[in-house]
Design an enzyme around this catalytic site. Structure first.
Site, PDB file in Angstrom:
ATOM      1  N   HIS A 182       0.838  -1.207   0.000  1.00 51.19           N
ATOM      2  CA  HIS A 182       0.000   0.000   0.000  1.00 51.19           C
ATOM      3  C   HIS A 182       0.872   1.257   0.000  1.00 51.19           C
ATOM      4  O   HIS A 182       0.546   2.250  -0.640  1.00 51.19           O
ATOM      5  CB  HIS A 182      -0.922   0.005   1.233  1.00 51.19           C
ATOM      6  N   ASP A 193      -6.083   5.686   2.490  1.00 53.16           N
ATOM      7  CA  ASP A 193      -6.233   4.297   2.073  1.00 53.16           C
ATOM      8  C   ASP A 193      -7.641   3.841   2.439  1.00 53.16           C
ATOM      9  O   ASP A 193      -8.134   4.129   3.537  1.00 53.16           O
ATOM     10  CB  ASP A 193      -5.189   3.452   2.821  1.00 53.16           C
ATOM     11  N   HIS A 245       2.305 -14.443  -6.395  1.00 49.97           N
ATOM     12  CA  HIS A 245       1.166 -14.611  -5.487  1.00 49.97           C
ATOM     13  C   HIS A 245      -0.021 -13.765  -5.955  1.00 49.97           C
ATOM     14  O   HIS A 245      -1.041 -13.720  -5.283  1.00 49.97           O
ATOM     15  CB  HIS A 245       1.597 -14.181  -4.079  1.00 49.97           C
ATOM     16  N   GLN A 274      -5.944 -11.422  -3.946  1.00 47.59           N
ATOM     17  CA  GLN A 274      -5.117 -12.198  -4.877  1.00 47.59           C
ATOM     18  C   GLN A 274      -5.902 -13.282  -5.622  1.00 47.59           C
ATOM     19  O   GLN A 274      -5.633 -13.561  -6.792  1.00 47.59           O
ATOM     20  CB  GLN A 274      -3.942 -12.816  -4.097  1.00 47.59           C
TER      21      GLN A 274
HETATM   22  C1  UDX Z   1      -0.919  -7.179  -0.866  1.00 47.99           C
HETATM   23  C2  UDX Z   1      -2.037  -7.471  -1.900  1.00 47.99           C
HETATM   24  O1  UDX Z   1      -2.144  -8.729  -2.358  1.00 47.99           O
HETATM   25  C3  UDX Z   1      -2.107  -6.423  -2.922  1.00 47.99           C
HETATM   26  O2  UDX Z   1      -2.884  -6.766  -4.034  1.00 47.99           O
HETATM   27  C4  UDX Z   1      -2.640  -5.278  -2.190  1.00 47.99           C
HETATM   28  O3  UDX Z   1      -2.993  -4.233  -3.009  1.00 47.99           O
HETATM   29  C5  UDX Z   1      -1.569  -4.892  -1.182  1.00 47.99           C
HETATM   30  O4  UDX Z   1      -1.352  -5.970  -0.277  1.00 47.99           O
HETATM   31  P1  UDX Z   1       1.730  -7.622  -1.363  1.00 47.99           P
HETATM   32  O5  UDX Z   1       1.728  -8.971  -0.802  1.00 47.99           O
HETATM   33  O6  UDX Z   1       2.715  -6.697  -0.809  1.00 47.99           O
HETATM   34  O7  UDX Z   1       0.352  -6.864  -1.329  1.00 47.99           O
HETATM   35  O8  UDX Z   1       1.927  -7.776  -2.957  1.00 47.99           O
HETATM   36  P2  UDX Z   1       2.022  -6.727  -4.113  1.00 47.99           P
HETATM   37  O9  UDX Z   1       0.794  -5.909  -4.246  1.00 47.99           O
HETATM   38  O10 UDX Z   1       2.402  -7.478  -5.317  1.00 47.99           O
HETATM   39  O11 UDX Z   1       3.182  -5.729  -3.676  1.00 47.99           O
HETATM   40  C6  UDX Z   1       4.471  -6.153  -3.428  1.00 47.99           C
HETATM   41  C7  UDX Z   1       5.408  -5.014  -3.750  1.00 47.99           C
HETATM   42  O12 UDX Z   1       6.687  -5.345  -3.262  1.00 47.99           O
HETATM   43  C8  UDX Z   1       5.534  -4.760  -5.237  1.00 47.99           C
HETATM   44  O13 UDX Z   1       5.590  -3.380  -5.495  1.00 47.99           O
HETATM   45  C9  UDX Z   1       6.856  -5.411  -5.600  1.00 47.99           C
HETATM   46  O14 UDX Z   1       7.525  -4.790  -6.677  1.00 47.99           O
HETATM   47  C10 UDX Z   1       7.625  -5.256  -4.318  1.00 47.99           C
HETATM   48  N1  UDX Z   1       8.643  -6.305  -4.181  1.00 47.99           N
HETATM   49  C11 UDX Z   1       8.289  -7.592  -3.928  1.00 47.99           C
HETATM   50  C12 UDX Z   1       9.969  -5.942  -4.320  1.00 47.99           C
HETATM   51  O15 UDX Z   1      10.285  -4.773  -4.570  1.00 47.99           O
HETATM   52  N2  UDX Z   1      10.904  -6.912  -4.181  1.00 47.99           N
HETATM   53  C13 UDX Z   1      10.608  -8.196  -3.916  1.00 47.99           C
HETATM   54  O16 UDX Z   1      11.534  -9.010  -3.803  1.00 47.99           O
HETATM   55  C14 UDX Z   1       9.242  -8.559  -3.780  1.00 47.99           C
END
Ligand code: UDX
Length: 490
Positions: free
Chosen positions: A23, A131, A386, A411
């Site tokens: 977020h 948010d 995921h 997800q």
């Molecule tokens: C969760 C939800 O599933 C998401 O849809 C919601 O909007 C926010 O909470 P999260 O598990 O953090 O989020 O997944 P994601 O939304 O994909 O965000 C992960 C972030 O971390 C992405 O911006 C990704 O680029 C970043 N990341 C992840 C990294 O920078 N490095 C990594 O190794 C893994």
């Protein structure tokens, strides 16, 4: 024109993200977009996350109207702050302890009683962008008489499902048991014959009266009191769902992919990666970029479970066998906290020798990667994800086909859209045994369907590029948001 704009009084907006990585990152990108047009932004993090964002000063130097402020989350300093299993602890504390503190902050910013020296230059606050999982901010803003726009950081398709959950509960379609998982869902308008119950947000799997589901239901009722909703998506990707959501809000602003829009507006190709690093709560291990440089184009499967998903050791081993047996080179993000806390004591058990060997030959493991750059690297040909929304959008932007293993929140919905609606990947929902992982990676990387999937994701990547370009929908929608914010200047 630029000078004229600078002479006009600029709005001052407070941005308030839910305190987790997925977020904070898109909301900090939104903050930079607003600052780029001259708007003042006070970005409010919890004290805990404020300290983890170590590049705040560099960001404020680049965007001088960006001001950071921190607020207590009300939890003791040694609290693990991990959503799994402490979600209810965290949101209860945010509502009861952070809510009153936010109200005090709004009183001080609207009455221009400065809260710190940086605020000396700030005009009075004119709007709160909160948010959508922290709707107590709407009550706080109501009390001081300023408008609130909400942000949901997930897909429009999942937000529409969340908005329909009360109806699904009323009609008895949620919660559901395992044996009903493949029944089609009829209570989400526009999604008939697409959604099975297993594709609903994960809260629909929880038993009756579950507190987490109750929380999400309450927030998605409260959010409709906002005067607008900002979504990190683009019209061409989710137009029909956006029109359903529009029936619930006076205004909708689809301005995604935010990271790409920032790059397009600021016109700096390097900005996206530096901005991603600046929004990261963890340190990126950049050694993997050199490893990627040594791999063949399109050969690598990148594996990441985002910032929140937890695994059992058994699941981790099944993935490991599947990855090694697939024969593809793999870059795997294994966060230091990826195992459930109950499993940590088993983490140091001896690893089967064939896995060690297979990883040495073809694998690279990091704790946290510069994900946007990884996805854009020409060596990456597939993404085992995921299905978090940021990850999904980043893969669409980079044109990388996905293998989805959704676990929580939005997800499950996102992965269904990836597999069935956009057809830009395959959905491995609810299973991760080694044979399935192996077969599905092989199919994604080399199977007959790969060409069709690649073509589809390339098409969406192109329309994402159009949407953030000057004549594009997200570009235009951001202009509308900015001009709406300007009408609120006090
Ligand atoms: C969760 C939800 O599933 C998401 O849809 C919601 O909007 C926010 O909470 P999260 O598990 O953090 O989020 O997944 P994601 O939304 O994909 O965000 C992960 C972030 O971390 C992405 O911006 C990704 O680029 C970043 N990341 C992840 C990294 O920078 N490095 C990594 O190794 C893994």
């Amino acid at each position: 024109m630029e000078t004229e704009m600078n002479l006009q009084p600029q709005p001052h907006v407070l941005l308030f993200p839910f305190p987790v990585q997925g977020h904070i990152k898109p909301m900090l990108t939104l903050a930079q977009l607003l600052c780029h047009s001259g708007i003042h932004v006070t970005f409010v993090n919890t004290e805990h996350n404020h300290l983890l964002l170590t590049q705040r000063e560099a960001l404020s130097a680049r965007f001088p109207t960006l001001h950071f402020h921190s607020i207590s989350d009300g939890l003791p300093s040694d609290h693990p702050r991990s959503l799994n299993p402490y979600f209810i602890d965290i949101v209860t504390s945010l509502r009861s302890k952070t809510g009153p503190l936010l109200h005090q902050l709004l009183v001080s910013l609207t009455s221009k009683t400065d809260v710190d020296s940086a605020a000396d230059q700030l005009p009075p606050l004119s709007c709160v962008i909160t948010d959508g999982l922290m709707c107590f901010a709407i009550d706080a803003a109501d009390k001081v008489g300023i408008q609130v726009i909400a942000v949901r950081t997930s897909s429009a398709c999942s937000v529409w499902c969340y908005l329909c959950v009360p109806k699904l509960i009323e009609e008895g379609q949620a919660p559901f048991g395992d044996e009903e998982s493949d029944k089609m869902v009829l209570g989400v308008p526009g999604m008939e014959y697409i959604l099975r119950r297993r594709d609903l947000p994960s809260i629909c799997r929880a038993p009756t009266n579950h507190t987490v589901r109750q929380f999400f239901v309450e927030e998605h009722i409260a959010i409709t009191r906002a005067s607008g909703l900002i979504l990190n998506t683009f019209d061409e990707l989710e137009s029909s769902v956006l029109s359903h959501i529009a029936s619930k809000f006076p205004k909708i602003y689809a301005i995604g992919p935010l990271h790409a829009l920032l790059q397009s507006r600021v016109g700096d190709d390097d900005l996206s990666s530096s901005s991603a690093a600046a929004a990261s709560l963890r340190r990126e291990d950049r050694r993997c970029m050199m490893w990627l440089d040594s791999q063949e184009a399109g050969s690598v499967i990148f594996v990441s479970y985002g910032s929140l998903v937890k695994l059992t050791r058994v699941q981790l081993l099944e993935f490991w066998h599947g990855l090694v047996n697939s024969g593809s080179p793999f870059l795997w993000v294994i966060r230091s906290d990826v195992l459930h806390s109950t499993e940590v004591e088993h983490a140091n058990r001896v690893t089967p020798v064939e896995l060690e060997m297979g990883t040495k030959e073809r694998g690279f493991i990091v704790d946290w990667a510069p994900q946007e750059e990884v996805l854009a690297h020409e060596a990456v040909g597939g993404f085992l994800t995921h299905s978090g929304w940021n990850s999904t959008l980043q893969a669409i932007w980079a044109g990388v086909p996905m293998l989805c293993w959704p676990q929580l929140a939005d997800q499950q919905v996102n992965s269904r859209w990836v597999g069935e609606v956009w057809k830009i990947g395959v959905d491995m929902k609810d299973t991760c045994d080694r044979a399935t992982v192996e077969t599905m990676i092989k199919a994604l990387m080399h199977g007959e369907e790969r060409e069709v999937i690649s073509r589809a994701v390339d098409q969406y990547a192109k329309s994402a590029r159009t949407s953030v370009g000057e004549a594009g929908s997200s570009y235009h929608n951001l202009e509308t948001l900015i001009s709406d914010l300007r009408t609120l200047v006090i």
